[in-house]
Design an enzyme around this catalytic site. Structure first.
Site, PDB file in Angstrom:
ATOM      1  N   ARG A 134       0.902  -1.077   0.198  1.00  0.00           N
ATOM      2  CA  ARG A 134      -0.069  -0.081  -0.127  1.00  0.00           C
ATOM      3  C   ARG A 134       0.889   1.287  -0.098  1.00  0.00           C
ATOM      4  O   ARG A 134       1.716   1.216   0.821  1.00  0.00           O
ATOM      5  CB  ARG A 134      -0.835  -0.138   1.078  1.00  0.00           C
ATOM      6  N   GLU A 157       4.601   7.081   2.636  1.00  0.00           N
ATOM      7  CA  GLU A 157       5.480   6.100   3.001  1.00  0.00           C
ATOM      8  C   GLU A 157       4.843   5.043   1.955  1.00  0.00           C
ATOM      9  O   GLU A 157       3.648   4.970   1.481  1.00  0.00           O
ATOM     10  CB  GLU A 157       5.256   5.656   4.105  1.00  0.00           C
ATOM     11  N   ASN A 159       4.215   0.779   2.027  1.00  0.00           N
ATOM     12  CA  ASN A 159       4.158  -0.463   2.988  1.00  0.00           C
ATOM     13  C   ASN A 159       4.235  -1.522   2.202  1.00  0.00           C
ATOM     14  O   ASN A 159       3.419  -2.018   1.374  1.00  0.00           O
ATOM     15  CB  ASN A 159       2.784  -0.269   3.788  1.00  0.00           C
ATOM     16  N   SER A 164      -2.988  -2.903   5.913  1.00  0.00           N
ATOM     17  CA  SER A 164      -4.393  -3.136   6.216  1.00  0.00           C
ATOM     18  C   SER A 164      -5.611  -2.311   5.902  1.00  0.00           C
ATOM     19  O   SER A 164      -5.037  -1.208   4.995  1.00  0.00           O
ATOM     20  CB  SER A 164      -4.161  -3.177   7.926  1.00  0.00           C
ATOM     21  N   LYS A 336      11.917   3.109   5.875  1.00  0.00           N
ATOM     22  CA  LYS A 336      11.798   4.467   5.443  1.00  0.00           C
ATOM     23  C   LYS A 336      13.195   4.855   4.949  1.00  0.00           C
ATOM     24  O   LYS A 336      13.081   5.782   4.082  1.00  0.00           O
ATOM     25  CB  LYS A 336      11.123   5.517   6.838  1.00  0.00           C
ATOM     26  N   LYS A 394      11.766  10.500  11.014  1.00  0.00           N
ATOM     27  CA  LYS A 394      11.017   9.274  11.123  1.00  0.00           C
ATOM     28  C   LYS A 394      12.035   8.195  11.418  1.00  0.00           C
ATOM     29  O   LYS A 394      13.125   8.179  10.788  1.00  0.00           O
ATOM     30  CB  LYS A 394      10.388   8.867   9.906  1.00  0.00           C
ATOM     31  N   GLU A 398       7.121   0.976  11.793  1.00  0.00           N
ATOM     32  CA  GLU A 398       5.958   1.011  11.082  1.00  0.00           C
ATOM     33  C   GLU A 398       4.796   0.865  12.272  1.00  0.00           C
ATOM     34  O   GLU A 398       4.910   0.665  13.383  1.00  0.00           O
ATOM     35  CB  GLU A 398       5.668  -0.406  10.358  1.00  0.00           C
ATOM     36  N   GLY A 399       3.429   1.161  11.938  1.00  0.00           N
ATOM     37  CA  GLY A 399       2.306   1.087  12.626  1.00  0.00           C
ATOM     38  C   GLY A 399       1.846   2.306  13.552  1.00  0.00           C
ATOM     39  O   GLY A 399       0.907   2.154  14.146  1.00  0.00           O
ATOM     40  N   ARG A 488      -7.846   7.422   4.543  1.00  0.00           N
ATOM     41  CA  ARG A 488      -7.975   7.402   6.225  1.00  0.00           C
ATOM     42  C   ARG A 488      -7.996   8.998   6.500  1.00  0.00           C
ATOM     43  O   ARG A 488      -7.199   9.750   5.868  1.00  0.00           O
ATOM     44  CB  ARG A 488      -6.675   6.957   6.764  1.00  0.00           C
TER      45      ARG A 488
HETATM   46  P1  ADP Z   1       3.920   4.662   9.968  1.00  0.00           P
HETATM   47  O1  ADP Z   1       4.797   3.598   9.520  1.00  0.00           O
HETATM   48  O2  ADP Z   1       4.008   4.665  11.384  1.00  0.00           O
HETATM   49  O3  ADP Z   1       2.556   4.619   9.536  1.00  0.00           O
HETATM   50  P2  ADP Z   1       4.078   7.133   8.290  1.00  0.00           P
HETATM   51  O4  ADP Z   1       5.305   7.571   7.809  1.00  0.00           O
HETATM   52  O5  ADP Z   1       2.990   6.656   7.763  1.00  0.00           O
HETATM   53  O6  ADP Z   1       4.705   6.043   9.502  1.00  0.00           O
HETATM   54  O7  ADP Z   1       3.780   8.253   9.397  1.00  0.00           O
HETATM   55  C1  ADP Z   1       2.689   8.179  10.140  1.00  0.00           C
HETATM   56  C2  ADP Z   1       1.758   9.447  10.175  1.00  0.00           C
HETATM   57  O8  ADP Z   1       2.438  10.476  10.095  1.00  0.00           O
HETATM   58  C3  ADP Z   1       1.080   9.463   8.631  1.00  0.00           C
HETATM   59  O9  ADP Z   1      -0.021   8.712   8.484  1.00  0.00           O
HETATM   60  C4  ADP Z   1       0.722  11.012   8.638  1.00  0.00           C
HETATM   61  O10 ADP Z   1      -0.462  11.272   9.103  1.00  0.00           O
HETATM   62  C5  ADP Z   1       1.924  11.492   9.201  1.00  0.00           C
HETATM   63  N1  ADP Z   1       3.012  11.991   8.107  1.00  0.00           N
HETATM   64  C6  ADP Z   1       4.288  10.938   8.077  1.00  0.00           C
HETATM   65  N2  ADP Z   1       4.918  11.670   6.990  1.00  0.00           N
HETATM   66  C7  ADP Z   1       4.250  12.959   6.872  1.00  0.00           C
HETATM   67  C8  ADP Z   1       4.553  14.055   6.168  1.00  0.00           C
HETATM   68  N3  ADP Z   1       5.894  14.067   5.198  1.00  0.00           N
HETATM   69  N4  ADP Z   1       3.666  14.792   6.011  1.00  0.00           N
HETATM   70  C9  ADP Z   1       2.726  15.318   6.687  1.00  0.00           C
HETATM   71  N5  ADP Z   1       2.281  14.064   7.670  1.00  0.00           N
HETATM   72  C10 ADP Z   1       3.007  13.134   7.823  1.00  0.00           C
HETATM   73 MG    MG Z   2       1.751   4.806   7.632  1.00  0.00          MG
END
Ligand code: ADP
Ligand code: MG
Length: 513
Positions: A134, A157, A159, A164, A336, A394, A398-399, A488
Site C-alpha cells: 500500500r 510512505e 508499506n 491493512s 523508510k 522518522k 511501522e504502525g 484514512r
Molecule cells: P507509519 O509507518 O508509522 O505509518 P508514516 O510515515 O506513515 O509511518 O507516518 C505516520 C503518520 O504521520 C502518517 O499517516 C501521516 O499522518 C503523518 N506523516 C508522515 N509523514 C508525513 C509528512 N511528510 N507530512 C505530513 N504528515 C506526515
Molecule cells: Mg503509515
C-alpha cells in the site's frame, strides 16, 4: 499555510437529519461487517465474553472530497511502484550496503536482516514472492497560491508488510455510497452516489493471495494446501482480516488458517526433504496441511517479537518452502531509509528503465533527507536542528505513533547518541488543503478540520533468481495489479493518522473535478 480548494463542506444537517443519518450509518456498518473489536479500555472482557461484541470501525460521517485527478494519479503509478519495490526486494546485493549501515544503529533492522542472511546462507527454496503493498499519499499544494493551483499527491510512505484496511476500504465506500443512494445526505449537497467509487481492495488483495496459492502448486504426499495468516494475539482489526478469508474460501476455494508467531513452533513443522511448511490444525487432530503462502499481518514491529522463540519462528517461516507475503528482504525494502535512498538522484531510474515511468514515480516523491554523515546528511542535520518547523523525523518503524514532529526534533536528536542519527530520515511535511468532516469513534462524534491520506493497494507476484542468482535482481513478474484504495481521515490537530493506533478513521473518496 492551509489552502481552501474544496467547495463548502460538509453540508449542514438539522438535528433530525443527523439522527437519521447516524442511525442508518451505524446499522449499515454493523450489519455489513465494517467492524472492529472494541478496545479493552472501552469494554471489559466481562461485558464481551468470548469476544461477543463488535463496534463499527472509526469512520467519517461524510465521504471526504478528493480531487479526481489526484485519485487517478495515485492509482496510475501503483503498478510501477509494485514493480519498483519488487525489483528492490529482488536485489539483496544492492540493499546490502544500506542494511549493514542501518543494522549498526537500529536493533530491529539488524535482527530482521540477520534472519535474511541466516536463511540465505542455507539457500532459499522458494523463488516466488508475494507483495500486497500500500502506497500512502497526502494532497500537497504544489504552489500554495490559492484555489487555482491544482494539488498533487505526495507519498507519505510505502508499506510492504501487513498493509491493512483493504477489506474495510471496500465496506466504507459501499457504506457512503449507500447512504447517498438512500437519501441520508441532503439531496442538494455534492454527495452523489456516482461520485463515490467502491474500492475493490477486498477482492483484489484476496485475488493476489489466491494467485500465489495456485502458483505454489500441489502439496507433497497428497496433502491439501492452505494459506497461513500470522496474526497478533488479541487483534482488534480482525474483521478486516476475516473478510479476506471469506473471500478466499467463497470465491477461490482457498482455506486460510490464523496463528500467532508464538504458535508456530507448536503447530508447524518443516518437511525434512522439501522444507514444505506443514501445519497441524489443533481443532482437527491427525490432519496435515501444507502451507502455500504465509501472509503476515504481524511481525512488522519489535513489539511483535516477545523473545528468541518468536525470532526463531520468523526464521522457520522464512526458511520454509511457502511463498512469503512478504519475505524478510521485502519487509526490509519497505524501510523508510530505503524510501529516502530511492529519492536520491538516479536511483529509481536505475530500477525502472523506462524514463517516462520513473519520472511519473518520482513525481510523487516528497523531499526526504538522510541524517548520516554524507554531505546531504550534514546539510539535513543543520535543517533538523535549526529550522525543524516544516519537517517530520522518522525512525525505521511501522504502525503509527513513532514519528517526531517540528519543534520536538532538535530536543529529540540531542537526547540520543549522535551516532544513531543515521537511523532516521528527515522528511518535508506535506501541506494538505483544508477540509472539515466528522469522525465517529465508539459512538462519539468529533467534528472539525481534518486531513486525508489516500492509500493505493497493489498486488504483485514475482520470481527471484535461484541458487547463485538469488538476490541479483528479479527474474520474472507473474502478476502485477493495482487493486483499490483507502482514504484514512484524521483530525487536523493530530500529527499521526493511524486508525488502529487510535488517531484516525476510515473514509471514502467523494470525487470532485
Ligand atoms: P507509519 O509507518 O508509522 O505509518 P508514516 O510515515 O506513515 O509511518 O507516518 C505516520 C503518520 O504521520 C502518517 O499517516 C501521516 O499522518 C503523518 N506523516 C508522515 N509523514 C508525513 C509528512 N511528510 N507530512 C505530513 N504528515 C506526515
Ligand atoms: Mg503509515
Amino acid at each position: 499555510m492551509v489552502v481552501e480548494i474544496f467547495p463548502p463542506y460538509p453540508p449542514e444537517l438539522s438535528q433530525t437529519q443527523l439522527s437519521y443519518l447516524l442511525q442508518a450509518l451505524t446499522d449499515y456498518s454493523l450489519s455489513h461487517g465494517l467492524t472492529v473489536r472494541p478496545a479493552e479500555s472501552f469494554i471489559s472482557e466481562k461485558l464481551s465474553p468470548n469476544g461477543a461484541l463488535a463496534t463499527h470501525a472509526p469512520i467519517t460521517l461524510f465521504p471526504s472530497p478528493f480531487p479526481r485527478s489526484c485519485w487517478e494519479a495515485g492509482r496510475a503509478v501503483q503498478k510501477d511502484y509494485n514493480e519498483l519495490y519488487a525489483r528492490v526486494a529482488g536485489n539483496a546485493e544492492w540493499l546490502k550496503k544500506t542494511m549493514v549501515e542501518l543494522s549498526k544503529v537500529d536493533d530491529f533492522t539488524a535482527r530482521l536482516y540477520k534472519v535474511h542472511l541466516d536463511v540465505k546462507a542455507e539457500g532459499f527454496v522458494q523463488p516466488l514472492s508475494l507483495g500486497l503493498f500500500r502506497s500512502d499519499y497526502m494532497l500537497h499544494m504544489a504552489a500554495p497560491e490559492g484555489p487555482k493551483t491544482p494539488p498533487v499527491v505526495h507519498q507519505v510512505e510505502f508499506n510492504t508488510i501487513a498493509s491493512s484496511f483493504g477489506a474495510l476500504s471496500t465496506r466504507v465506500s459501499e457504506l457512503h455510497r449507500h447512504l447517498a443512494k438512500m437519501g441520508a445526505y441532503p439531496p442538494d449537497s455534492i454527495i452523489k452516489p456516482e461520485n463515490i467509487p467502491v474500492s475493490p481492495a477486498l477482492q483484489g488483495l484476496a485475488k493476489g493471495l489466491s494467485v500465489a496459492h495456485k502458483a505454489y502448486g500441489n502439496g507433497g504426499d497428497g496433502r491439501s494446501t492452505a494459506i497461513l495468516m500470522i496474526i497478533q494475539p488479541g487483534e482488534k482489526n480482525v474483521f478486516d482480516q476475516r473478510w479476506l478469508e471469506y473471500e478466499l474460501l467463497e470465491k477461490h476455494s482457498v482455506q486460510t488458517y490464523r496463528i500467532s508467531l508464538a504458535d508456530v513452533p507448536k503447530l508447524t513443522d518443516l518437511a525434512s526433504s522439501t522444507q514444505a511448511l506443514i501445519y497441524s490444525p489443533p481443532h482437527a487432530p491427525n490432519t496435515q496441511i501444507e502451507i502455500s503462502t504465509v501472509y503476515f499481518r504481524a511481525g512488522y514491529g519489535p513489539g511483535d517479537y516477545s523473545g528468541e522463540d518468536d525470532w526463531a519462528a520468523r526464521t522457520t517461516l522464512e526458511r520454509s518452502k511457502a511463498i512469503k507475503c512478504p519475505s524478510v528482504i521485502t519487509q526490509l525494502a519497505g524501510a523508510k531509509k530505503i524510501q529516502q535512498v530511492l529519492a536520491m538522484d538516479g536511483i529509481v531510474e536505475g530500477f525502472l528503465a523506462d524514463k517516462g515511468v520513473s519520472s511519473q514515480v518520482r513525481g510523487t516523491f516528497a523531499a526526504i533527507h538522510p541524517l548520516d554523515k554524507s554531505p546531504a546528511g550534514i546539510a539535513a542535520r543543520k535543517l533538523a536542528l535549526e529550522k525543524p518547523d516544516t519537517y517530520v523525523l522518522k525512525p525505521q518503524r511501522e504502525g503509527g505513533g513513532n514519528n517526531i514532529y517540528r519543534g520536538d526534533i532538535p530536543g529529540f536528536l540531542k537526547s540520543i547518541p549522535e551516532s544513531h542519527w543515521s537511523g532516521y530520515i528527515l522528511m518535508e511535511l506535506i501541506e494538505p488543503p483544508s477540509l472539515e468532516n466528522t469522525i465517529i469513534r465508539n459512538g462519539g462524534l468529533m467534528s472539525g478540520g481534518v486531513v486525508g491520506e489516500l492509500g493505493v493497494y497493489g498486488a504483485i507476484l514475482w520470481k527471484d533468481g535461484e541458487g547463485e542468482e538469488r538476490g541479483k535482481g528479479l527474474k520474472e513478474i507473474v502478476m502485477n495489479e493495482e487493486v483499490g484504495w483507502l482514504l484514512r481521515t484524521k483530525g487536523r490537530e493530530s500529527d499521526e493518522g493511524g486508525v488502529a493506533a487510535g488517531f484516525g478513521s476510515v473514509d471514502a473518496v467523494l470525487l470532485v473535478d
